[in-house]
Design a protein around this motif. Structure first.
Motif, PDB file in Angstrom:
ATOM      1  N   PHE A 291      38.194  43.250  44.684  1.00 37.62           N
ATOM      2  CA  PHE A 291      38.248  41.922  43.338  1.00 37.62           C
ATOM      3  C   PHE A 291      38.075  40.887  44.642  1.00 37.62           C
ATOM      4  CE2 PHE A 291      41.238  38.736  42.148  1.00 37.62           C
ATOM      5  CZ  PHE A 291      41.792  38.897  41.650  1.00 37.62           C
ATOM      6  N   ALA A 292      38.222  41.157  45.586  1.00 38.76           N
ATOM      7  CA  ALA A 292      37.515  39.802  45.974  1.00 38.76           C
ATOM      8  C   ALA A 292      36.064  39.443  45.452  1.00 38.76           C
ATOM      9  CB  ALA A 292      37.437  39.362  47.168  1.00 38.76           C
ATOM     10  N   LYS A 293      35.534  40.979  45.868  1.00 44.13           N
ATOM     11  CA  LYS A 293      33.527  40.756  45.192  1.00 44.13           C
ATOM     12  C   LYS A 293      33.355  40.494  43.552  1.00 44.13           C
ATOM     13  CE  LYS A 293      32.994  43.751  48.715  1.00 44.13           C
ATOM     14  NZ  LYS A 293      32.205  45.824  49.294  1.00 44.13           N
ATOM     15  N   GLY A 294      34.813  40.646  43.123  1.00 44.03           N
ATOM     16  CA  GLY A 294      33.839  40.840  41.957  1.00 44.03           C
ATOM     17  C   GLY A 294      34.415  39.703  41.270  1.00 44.03           C
ATOM     18  N   ILE A 295      35.840  38.861  41.890  1.00 46.63           N
ATOM     19  CA  ILE A 295      36.173  37.708  41.553  1.00 46.63           C
ATOM     20  C   ILE A 295      34.980  36.389  41.586  1.00 46.63           C
ATOM     21  CG2 ILE A 295      37.901  36.775  42.986  1.00 46.63           C
ATOM     22  CD1 ILE A 295      38.391  35.839  39.599  1.00 46.63           C
ATOM     23  N   SER A 296      34.471  37.138  42.881  1.00 44.60           N
ATOM     24  CA  SER A 296      33.623  35.954  43.147  1.00 44.60           C
ATOM     25  C   SER A 296      32.102  36.204  42.216  1.00 44.60           C
ATOM     26  CB  SER A 296      32.877  36.114  44.658  1.00 44.60           C
ATOM     27  OG  SER A 296      31.659  35.171  45.423  1.00 44.60           O
ATOM     28  N   THR A 297      32.130  36.788  42.131  1.00 51.15           N
ATOM     29  CA  THR A 297      30.745  36.249  40.776  1.00 51.15           C
ATOM     30  C   THR A 297      31.637  36.912  39.694  1.00 51.15           C
ATOM     31  OG1 THR A 297      30.119  38.963  41.584  1.00 51.15           O
ATOM     32  CG2 THR A 297      29.450  38.766  39.724  1.00 51.15           C
ATOM     33  N   VAL A 298      32.093  36.538  39.009  1.00 50.81           N
ATOM     34  CA  VAL A 298      33.119  36.403  37.636  1.00 50.81           C
ATOM     35  C   VAL A 298      33.017  34.837  37.783  1.00 50.81           C
ATOM     36  CG1 VAL A 298      34.943  35.981  36.314  1.00 50.81           C
ATOM     37  CG2 VAL A 298      34.211  38.658  37.109  1.00 50.81           C
ATOM     38  N   HIS A 299      33.572  33.982  39.176  1.00 47.04           N
ATOM     39  CA  HIS A 299      33.626  32.396  39.240  1.00 47.04           C
ATOM     40  C   HIS A 299      32.304  32.198  39.030  1.00 47.04           C
ATOM     41  CE1 HIS A 299      38.127  32.749  39.230  1.00 47.04           C
ATOM     42  NE2 HIS A 299      37.973  33.118  40.337  1.00 47.04           N
ATOM     43  N   GLU A 300      31.377  32.786  39.183  1.00 48.49           N
ATOM     44  CA  GLU A 300      30.268  31.968  39.895  1.00 48.49           C
ATOM     45  C   GLU A 300      29.405  32.245  38.961  1.00 48.49           C
ATOM     46  OE1 GLU A 300      26.003  31.931  42.571  1.00 48.49           O
ATOM     47  OE2 GLU A 300      28.574  33.224  43.086  1.00 48.49           O
ATOM     48  N   HIS A 301      29.246  33.318  37.332  1.00 50.75           N
ATOM     49  CA  HIS A 301      28.287  33.623  36.674  1.00 50.75           C
ATOM     50  C   HIS A 301      29.245  34.172  35.419  1.00 50.75           C
ATOM     51  CE1 HIS A 301      24.966  33.880  39.174  1.00 50.75           C
ATOM     52  NE2 HIS A 301      25.459  35.045  40.663  1.00 50.75           N
ATOM     53  N   GLY A 302      30.267  34.224  35.359  1.00 54.76           N
ATOM     54  CA  GLY A 302      30.798  34.315  33.926  1.00 54.76           C
ATOM     55  C   GLY A 302      31.545  32.948  33.141  1.00 54.76           C
ATOM     56  N   ASP A 303      31.166  33.306  31.990  1.00 54.82           N
ATOM     57  CA  ASP A 303      31.646  32.362  30.680  1.00 54.82           C
ATOM     58  C   ASP A 303      32.677  33.583  29.791  1.00 54.82           C
ATOM     59  OD1 ASP A 303      31.883  31.024  29.144  1.00 54.82           O
ATOM     60  OD2 ASP A 303      29.629  31.481  27.755  1.00 54.82           O
ATOM     61  N   MET A 304      33.690  33.164  30.741  1.00 58.16           N
ATOM     62  CA  MET A 304      35.378  33.788  29.682  1.00 58.16           C
ATOM     63  C   MET A 304      35.648  32.844  28.798  1.00 58.16           C
ATOM     64  SD  MET A 304      37.367  34.716  33.344  1.00 58.16           S
ATOM     65  CE  MET A 304      36.968  33.832  34.773  1.00 58.16           C
ATOM     66  N   THR A 305      36.386  33.524  27.642  1.00 60.68           N
ATOM     67  CA  THR A 305      36.881  33.467  26.887  1.00 60.68           C
ATOM     68  C   THR A 305      37.920  32.743  27.206  1.00 60.68           C
ATOM     69  OG1 THR A 305      37.758  35.373  26.451  1.00 60.68           O
ATOM     70  CG2 THR A 305      35.661  34.873  25.270  1.00 60.68           C
ATOM     71  N   ASP A 306      39.132  32.053  26.496  1.00 60.45           N
ATOM     72  CA  ASP A 306      40.564  31.555  26.722  1.00 60.45           C
ATOM     73  C   ASP A 306      41.124  32.643  27.280  1.00 60.45           C
ATOM     74  OD1 ASP A 306      39.575  29.053  26.175  1.00 60.45           O
ATOM     75  OD2 ASP A 306      40.442  28.979  23.967  1.00 60.45           O
ATOM     76  N   MET A 312      42.374  37.140  33.353  1.00 59.53           N
ATOM     77  CA  MET A 312      41.580  36.669  34.620  1.00 59.53           C
ATOM     78  C   MET A 312      42.602  36.468  35.931  1.00 59.53           C
ATOM     79  SD  MET A 312      40.068  38.265  36.772  1.00 59.53           S
ATOM     80  CE  MET A 312      38.581  39.649  35.574  1.00 59.53           C
ATOM     81  N   ASP A 313      43.427  35.118  35.269  1.00 63.88           N
ATOM     82  CA  ASP A 313      43.802  34.107  36.421  1.00 63.88           C
ATOM     83  C   ASP A 313      45.673  35.067  36.621  1.00 63.88           C
ATOM     84  OD1 ASP A 313      41.669  32.034  35.730  1.00 63.88           O
ATOM     85  OD2 ASP A 313      43.589  31.318  34.568  1.00 63.88           O
ATOM     86  N   HIS A 314      46.025  35.349  35.401  1.00 60.98           N
ATOM     87  CA  HIS A 314      47.326  36.258  36.216  1.00 60.98           C
ATOM     88  C   HIS A 314      46.931  37.293  37.091  1.00 60.98           C
ATOM     89  CE1 HIS A 314      50.001  34.495  33.367  1.00 60.98           C
ATOM     90  NE2 HIS A 314      49.487  34.889  32.283  1.00 60.98           N
ATOM     91  N   ALA A 315      45.686  38.394  37.304  1.00 63.53           N
ATOM     92  CA  ALA A 315      45.151  39.039  37.959  1.00 63.53           C
ATOM     93  C   ALA A 315      45.434  38.400  39.222  1.00 63.53           C
ATOM     94  CB  ALA A 315      44.601  39.712  37.787  1.00 63.53           C
ATOM     95  N   GLU A 316      44.632  37.001  38.918  1.00 68.72           N
ATOM     96  CA  GLU A 316      44.643  36.507  40.608  1.00 68.72           C
ATOM     97  C   GLU A 316      45.629  35.808  41.079  1.00 68.72           C
ATOM     98  OE1 GLU A 316      40.889  32.909  41.868  1.00 68.72           O
ATOM     99  OE2 GLU A 316      41.273  33.481  39.981  1.00 68.72           O
TER     100      GLU A 316
END
Length: 322
Positions: A291-306, A312-316
């Motif tokens: 999860f730590a590896k993945g969320i780092s990539t999501v935060h750096e490159h992800g363009d999340m919808t609402d 993801m916020d609930h998971a984190e």
């Protein structure tokens, strides 16, 4: 609008299942109406299925796959394939209340195999698995479900509200990549499992948490995607060695948290042996690392919808605060 909470929720899963069937009925009714003049045979073939859906029937996973084949055939102007698929849909199997476990390529799995071959190709990563290569796995699968029922009932109930069919398969000979489990958004209610990767009931419970998590996300993507990144942009994945689109990274990250939740809950449930408890704790640590590896990539490159961000916020929040 569905709840985006991280904790398992069987009622949400049942609602997602209901909406998937409702959406299927609505789309098939639109197809039948539009085909009435130019392709009345398609409309006539769909009529019995629409009546069953209106009556509340729940359908096997291949019905959803065949729906996609039908829509693509109509868009492409392939009337022959459209009529053949509509005729298959007219005889679509109802879904069993019991979990159905079958082997890819077996004689009792012909309808689903046909739909899978249409959608994924006969040379897909899910190759036939002879029964004699894994004769005891259905029993082990039942033990994995029973472990969830005893040690994490909320996740068991949610999973069974979504998962109704399991296909046992293997990677094709010579394949560079080998799956341990999989799900597909075009086959609602279906999981693929590769028996060679799951040797005990705890491993089965973890892969069920993993793949049911993907299916849950497929259901929650009804109104908008999870991310807006182009599929052509690839990134390092926490769960696969090959680069993946951001949607795949998002999925892998979210289900890593679900796996950690499953393993930690089971470890604290009192239903595991001492050895299993140690195994569950190690698995949870690995899941948290992924999860730590993945969320780092999501935060750096992800363009999340609402909705993607809320999920993801609930998971984190659970990962950080429990």
């Amino acid at each position: 609008m569905f709840s985006y909470t991280f904790a398992p929720d069987a009622q949400r899963a049942r609602d997602l299942d209901r909406v998937r069937h409702s959406d299927l009925a609505q789309s098939l009714r639109h197809i039948a109406d539009r085909c009435q003049a130019a392709l009345p045979a398609v409309s006539n073939a769909l009529s019995p299925l629409l009546a069953r859906l209106d009556a509340g029937d729940h359908l096997a996973a291949e019905t959803f796959g065949d729906y996609y084949t039908l829509t693509e055939a109509l868009i492409d102007g392939d009337r022959e394939v459209a009529l053949q698929t509509a005729q298959r849909l007219s005889n679509a199997a109802s879904r069993s209340d019991e979990l159905i476990v079958r082997y890819r390529g077996a004689t009792d799995n012909l309808a689903l195999d046909q739909s899978l071959n249409h959608r994924l190709g006969e040379g897909s990563e899910f190759a036939p698995l002879p029964h004699e290569d894994a004769p005891d796995f259905p029993q082990l699968l039942n033990e994995g479900f029973a472990l969830l029922r005893e040690g994490f009932e909320a996740l068991y109930l949610e999973t069974r509200a979504i998962v109704h069919q399991v296909v046992l398969a293997q990677a094709p000979k010579g394949s560079k990549f080998e799956f341990d489990g999989a799900s597909h958004f075009q086959f609602w209610g279906l999981l693929f499992l590769n028996p060679k990767h799951h040797k005990n009931r705890l491993a089965v419970a973890e892969v069920l948490a993993h793949e049911a998590g993907h299916s849950l996300l497929f259901g929650l993507m009804r109104d908008e995607p999870l991310v807006k990144n182009p599929e052509s942009d690839l990134y390092t994945s926490p769960l696969r060695i090959d680069p993946r689109p951001m949607e795949g990274i998002y999925h892998a990250t979210l289900v890593s948290a679900r796996m950690a939740l499953a393993m930690e809950t089971l470890a604290q449930s009192g239903v595991l042996t001492q050895a299993e408890r140690a195994e569950a704790q190690l698995a949870a640590e690995k899941d948290r690392e992924n999860f730590a590896k993945g969320i780092s990539t999501v935060h750096e490159h992800g363009d999340m919808t609402d909705s993607g961000k809320q999920i993801m916020d609930h998971a984190e929040a659970w990962i950080n605060n429990g």
